[in-house]
Design a protein around this motif. Structure first.
Motif, mmCIF file in Angstrom:
data_model
loop_
_atom_site.group_PDB
_atom_site.id
_atom_site.type_symbol
_atom_site.label_atom_id
_atom_site.label_comp_id
_atom_site.label_asym_id
_atom_site.label_seq_id
_atom_site.Cartn_x
_atom_site.Cartn_y
_atom_site.Cartn_z
ATOM 1 N N PHE A 1 0.847 -1.185 0.000
ATOM 2 C CA PHE A 1 0.000 0.000 0.000
ATOM 3 C C PHE A 1 0.883 1.236 0.000
ATOM 4 O O PHE A 1 1.977 1.218 0.573
ATOM 5 N N ALA A 2 0.404 2.295 -0.627
ATOM 6 C CA ALA A 2 1.148 3.558 -0.667
ATOM 7 C C ALA A 2 0.178 4.701 -0.420
ATOM 8 O O ALA A 2 -0.975 4.662 -0.870
ATOM 9 N N ILE A 3 0.654 5.700 0.309
ATOM 10 C CA ILE A 3 -0.110 6.916 0.523
ATOM 11 C C ILE A 3 0.645 8.044 -0.155
ATOM 12 O O ILE A 3 1.817 8.281 0.159
ATOM 13 N N PHE A 4 0.000 8.705 -1.090
ATOM 14 C CA PHE A 4 0.582 9.835 -1.806
ATOM 15 C C PHE A 4 -0.061 11.105 -1.263
ATOM 16 O O PHE A 4 -1.238 11.354 -1.515
ATOM 17 N N ILE A 5 0.686 11.873 -0.490
ATOM 18 C CA ILE A 5 0.155 13.061 0.173
ATOM 19 C C ILE A 5 0.567 14.296 -0.610
ATOM 20 O O ILE A 5 1.757 14.518 -0.838
ATOM 21 N N SER A 6 -0.414 15.098 -1.018
ATOM 22 C CA SER A 6 -0.100 16.286 -1.812
ATOM 23 C C SER A 6 -0.326 17.587 -1.049
ATOM 24 O O SER A 6 0.106 18.641 -1.511
#
Length: 75
Positions: free
Chosen positions: A49-54
């Motif tokens: 799983f990956a969380i891409f925070i912008s």
């Protein structure tokens, strides 16, 4: 609060090909510690799983996630 405000969650079986699972935009910041939950419609099993925070709340150089829990929903 330095919690994520805008982020994406993705899942992968091989850590190469990622499937988008959840998009959250402009989540409101609240003082203190609060649990947040989102239902993710994952129709297959993922190993990674990956969380891409912008965007986050507060200083963009710092981010805070106190705890993250992924659980399987009852089917």
């Amino acid at each position: 609060a330095r919690a994520p405000a805008t982020f994406r969650l993705a899942g992968s079986r091989d850590a190469i090909h990622w499937q988008p699972l959840l998009n959250v935009s402009d989540r409101r910041a609240e003082a203190g510690t609060h649990w947040r939950s989102w239902d993710v419609p994952a129709h297959e099993g993922y190993r990674h799983f990956a969380i891409f925070i912008s965007a986050n709340h507060g200083d963009p150089a710092f981010l805070s996630i106190q705890q993250l829990r992924l659980t399987l929903a009852d089917r």
